[in-house]
Motif scaffolding. Sequence first.
Motif, PDB file in Angstrom:
ATOM      1  N   THR A 261       0.874  -1.213   0.133  1.00 22.24           N
ATOM      2  CA  THR A 261       0.079  -0.091   0.061  1.00 22.24           C
ATOM      3  C   THR A 261       0.781   1.214   0.007  1.00 22.24           C
ATOM      4  OG1 THR A 261      -1.807  -1.068   1.243  1.00 22.24           O
ATOM      5  CG2 THR A 261      -1.740   1.097   1.486  1.00 22.24           C
ATOM      6  N   SER A 262       2.028   1.247   0.612  1.00 15.78           N
ATOM      7  CA  SER A 262       2.877   2.345   0.867  1.00 15.78           C
ATOM      8  C   SER A 262       3.317   2.681  -0.646  1.00 15.78           C
ATOM      9  CB  SER A 262       4.086   2.075   1.563  1.00 15.78           C
ATOM     10  OG  SER A 262       4.877   0.993   1.155  1.00 15.78           O
ATOM     11  N   PHE A 263       3.589   1.768  -1.617  1.00 20.63           N
ATOM     12  CA  PHE A 263       3.960   1.878  -3.069  1.00 20.63           C
ATOM     13  C   PHE A 263       2.614   2.394  -3.646  1.00 20.63           C
ATOM     14  CE2 PHE A 263       7.459  -1.191  -2.143  1.00 20.63           C
ATOM     15  CZ  PHE A 263       8.241  -0.656  -2.638  1.00 20.63           C
ATOM     16  N   PHE A 264       1.624   1.910  -3.352  1.00 22.68           N
ATOM     17  CA  PHE A 264       0.565   2.669  -3.994  1.00 22.68           C
ATOM     18  C   PHE A 264       0.365   4.265  -3.715  1.00 22.68           C
ATOM     19  CE2 PHE A 264      -3.923   4.119  -3.092  1.00 22.68           C
ATOM     20  CZ  PHE A 264      -4.507   4.208  -4.428  1.00 22.68           C
ATOM     21  N   PHE A 265       0.392   4.544  -2.436  1.00 22.83           N
ATOM     22  CA  PHE A 265       0.513   6.064  -2.096  1.00 22.83           C
ATOM     23  C   PHE A 265       1.584   6.937  -2.925  1.00 22.83           C
ATOM     24  CE2 PHE A 265      -2.120   4.390   1.428  1.00 22.83           C
ATOM     25  CZ  PHE A 265      -3.187   5.071   1.179  1.00 22.83           C
ATOM     26  N   VAL A 266       2.864   6.147  -2.935  1.00 18.24           N
ATOM     27  CA  VAL A 266       3.835   6.820  -3.640  1.00 18.24           C
ATOM     28  C   VAL A 266       3.489   6.920  -4.923  1.00 18.24           C
ATOM     29  CG1 VAL A 266       6.360   6.334  -4.346  1.00 18.24           C
ATOM     30  CG2 VAL A 266       5.611   5.930  -1.973  1.00 18.24           C
ATOM     31  N   SER A 267       2.885   6.125  -5.923  1.00 15.95           N
ATOM     32  CA  SER A 267       2.398   5.992  -7.068  1.00 15.95           C
ATOM     33  C   SER A 267       1.507   7.145  -7.400  1.00 15.95           C
ATOM     34  CB  SER A 267       1.973   4.705  -7.721  1.00 15.95           C
ATOM     35  OG  SER A 267       0.773   4.416  -7.024  1.00 15.95           O
ATOM     36  N   VAL A 268       0.927   7.290  -6.543  1.00 15.93           N
ATOM     37  CA  VAL A 268      -0.335   8.631  -6.596  1.00 15.93           C
ATOM     38  C   VAL A 268       0.344   9.902  -6.578  1.00 15.93           C
ATOM     39  CG1 VAL A 268      -2.184   9.597  -5.429  1.00 15.93           C
ATOM     40  CG2 VAL A 268      -2.300   6.885  -5.671  1.00 15.93           C
ATOM     41  N   GLY A 269       1.433   9.824  -5.525  1.00 17.79           N
ATOM     42  CA  GLY A 269       2.107  11.058  -5.374  1.00 17.79           C
ATOM     43  C   GLY A 269       2.982  11.334  -6.748  1.00 17.79           C
ATOM     44  N   MET A 270       3.419  10.221  -7.463  1.00 12.15           N
ATOM     45  CA  MET A 270       4.230  10.360  -8.619  1.00 12.15           C
ATOM     46  C   MET A 270       3.198  10.989  -9.686  1.00 12.15           C
ATOM     47  SD  MET A 270       6.220   7.002  -8.649  1.00 12.15           S
ATOM     48  CE  MET A 270       6.859   7.068 -10.224  1.00 12.15           C
ATOM     49  N   LEU A 271       1.956  10.861  -9.638  1.00  9.65           N
ATOM     50  CA  LEU A 271       0.811  11.616 -10.672  1.00  9.65           C
ATOM     51  C   LEU A 271       0.796  12.908 -10.330  1.00  9.65           C
ATOM     52  CD1 LEU A 271      -1.294   8.705 -10.867  1.00  9.65           C
ATOM     53  CD2 LEU A 271       0.300   9.150 -12.455  1.00  9.65           C
ATOM     54  N   VAL A 272       1.129  13.587  -9.244  1.00  7.11           N
ATOM     55  CA  VAL A 272       0.757  14.817  -8.784  1.00  7.11           C
ATOM     56  C   VAL A 272       1.782  15.631  -9.395  1.00  7.11           C
ATOM     57  CG1 VAL A 272       0.617  16.513  -6.888  1.00  7.11           C
ATOM     58  CG2 VAL A 272      -0.077  14.262  -6.597  1.00  7.11           C
ATOM     59  N   ASP A 273       1.024  16.701 -10.469  1.00  5.49           N
ATOM     60  CA  ASP A 273       1.948  17.667 -10.945  1.00  5.49           C
ATOM     61  C   ASP A 273       2.186  18.945 -10.008  1.00  5.49           C
ATOM     62  OD1 ASP A 273       3.356  19.426 -12.695  1.00  5.49           O
ATOM     63  OD2 ASP A 273       1.543  19.264 -14.333  1.00  5.49           O
ATOM     64  N   ILE A 274       3.481  18.932  -9.655  1.00  6.01           N
ATOM     65  CA  ILE A 274       3.601  20.058  -8.569  1.00  6.01           C
ATOM     66  C   ILE A 274       3.666  21.391  -9.201  1.00  6.01           C
ATOM     67  CG2 ILE A 274       6.201  20.161  -9.191  1.00  6.01           C
ATOM     68  CD1 ILE A 274       4.717  20.362  -5.827  1.00  6.01           C
ATOM     69  N   ARG A 275       3.671  21.584 -10.356  1.00  4.32           N
ATOM     70  CA  ARG A 275       3.659  22.960 -11.225  1.00  4.32           C
ATOM     71  C   ARG A 275       2.072  23.186 -10.809  1.00  4.32           C
ATOM     72  NH1 ARG A 275       5.867  21.531 -17.097  1.00  4.32           N
ATOM     73  NH2 ARG A 275       4.414  19.822 -16.268  1.00  4.32           N
ATOM     74  N   PHE A 276       1.153  22.270 -11.067  1.00  6.19           N
ATOM     75  CA  PHE A 276      -0.075  22.565 -10.910  1.00  6.19           C
ATOM     76  C   PHE A 276      -0.663  23.449  -9.509  1.00  6.19           C
ATOM     77  CE2 PHE A 276      -4.494  21.314  -9.457  1.00  6.19           C
ATOM     78  CZ  PHE A 276      -5.263  21.944 -10.406  1.00  6.19           C
ATOM     79  N   ILE A 277      -0.155  22.695  -8.513  1.00  7.16           N
ATOM     80  CA  ILE A 277      -0.264  23.211  -7.307  1.00  7.16           C
ATOM     81  C   ILE A 277       0.565  24.459  -6.873  1.00  7.16           C
ATOM     82  CG2 ILE A 277       0.494  22.673  -4.740  1.00  7.16           C
ATOM     83  CD1 ILE A 277       0.151  19.706  -5.244  1.00  7.16           C
TER      84      ILE A 277
END
Length: 648
Positions: A261-277
């Motif tokens: 599950t930790s890899f799942f949350f890491v993979s979700v974080g990898m999809l976050v576009d930091i520029r968007f934030i």
Amino acid sequence: METQLLDTIIVISGLSLLIVFLFNKLKIPTIVGFLLTGVMVGPHGLGLVKAIKEVHVLAEIGVILLVFATGIEFSFQKLLKMKKLSIIGGFCQVILTTIFVFLIAKLGGKSTGTAIFLGLAISHTSTAIMLKILQARGESDSPHGHASLAVSLFQDIASVAMMLFVPLLAGEIAASEFLKTLSILSAVWLVPWLFYQVLRTRSYELFMISIVGVCFAVAWLTSMAGLSLALGAFLAGLIVSESKYSKQILSNVLPFRDVFTSFFFVSVGMLVDIRFILEQPFLILAVALVVLFLKAMIASVVILSLGLTLRAAVLGGILLCQVGEFSFILAQTGLPYNLLTPKDYQWLLALVVVTMTIAPFLMQLAPYLISAILKLPVPKRWKGIGDVLQEKKENPLHDHVIIIGFGVNGRNLAQVCKSAGISYVIIELNAKTVKEESLKGEPILYGDATQAVVLEHAAIQNARVAVVAISDPEATLRITEVLREIHSQIHIITRIRYMQEINRLYSLGANEVIPEELEASVEIFTRVLKKYLVPKEEIEKFISEIRLQNYQMMRPLSTQPAFFSHVQLNMANFEINAMRLQSDSPFIGKSLAEIDMRKKYGITVLAIRRKLETISNPEPSILLEANDVLICMGSPSHIAAIAVHFGK
């Protein structure tokens, strides 16, 4: 190339270890730490991870195991047991949140399918974060703890309906697919038989393979039926949960679930576009605060409408206000059906991360918020002052015990008071318990003891002792404070779970604080010593010494005067005990002068209670009788030594 996946796992593990450790110190949920790790190592961050596809495969396994474990933990019996809070409260919370988000999304120009989908995703709460907050505060058994967990329990079963509903929103699934899914549930009879055959072999390896096999087989079958893998994993968990082997299966699955599950949350974080934030941080924060407020308000209103107090409703609303990790799973389920645009997906990810980060800190503000709201002219029932609370004028209470909370401790105390002929009154916040016990003749009142008016109805000014026997630490602190403010001389006894919370209770005015972990340790070593045939009087000496050492160490020195009902003492090494003379006591028929307790045993007899008469300052010539109760003063060791002469 061969070591690319290994390099990726090392980078993710090392960085997540540092971030999660730091977040743990800051009391930020670990889920947020894994998400931030993904943001940093992902393609939109530092780009440290190259084996992105492999990480997503590990994440898919994590999703399957996460939802599989959720299915195992789910209990229809528990759902029915809390039917009012869980079924009615949970249903209203999910539906109302979905409707409000749907209306806001429609105003924002979203399609009907997307608007409903966003409402379903945002309605879910992180059970993991909620449980961690409750356990850290020791409030799992509190009214707001029960209410929020009951709503969360409904959300678990609603998650199945949500995953089934996603393809319907896109108009890409036929009703026949539902029949395929339902046919999978027929395995509920096959799986227990399979596990029984496996367990007969007594092979741990075969048992583990069968667990994983059932989980992934059902997930694959639902995938072949046109539905999501996550739905199949949940159904597999439900199937397993109905077998008598579910607890053992869950304990074997949990370590694998946590890792993947930790890899799942890491993979979700990898999809976050930091520029968007970074382009719109204040707008994202503002929207997140609106979501938190909206969810908290809806959950609070729902809990309040089900009969709980305003305090429980506000705390329950705060616990349920964040957006949970299931939103990630639902979002990934909806992406193939084009229910979310890439921008919508980024918004959803940002909202989940921000609300998860803020939610734990909101509980610190809850007491101030509740105090401010209770000052408003709100209905009495919201304050915990119901119509059931009526003082009986024909039997005015005097010199009585106020028992706050009617759980195991409260019930036992009430039973002992009744047997000893001590008058008492009970204050309880569970309306059902109040109704049932009042029909049995118990002097029980409905009310929230944090409210002064409730304590006044219990005739606090005439009471000798107040016992706070509830499991909510924050409420215990507030009740102790209110008790002392109203009655400066009442003797306050409180129970608390952990020893580190004792000093604060003493500073608020408690006379005695009973820590459960200390008393449990005393009971444990007492039973160990009994098994080794240590004499009873030596065990009692050990008990007295251990309690004296711990309670003296924990109690802070105070510059304020101590509160006592009758006797003012400044001698910490002395205590007053009531001891009954049994029929086999050698003291029976002898006078106090003959026994000479003060010289021989270091004990002073302050009074003798004989039947209904209390003899204060007894004469040395008085003869002792069977069943006399002697009120004795002395050191704990002296009292333990003389106790053996009072008979068995």
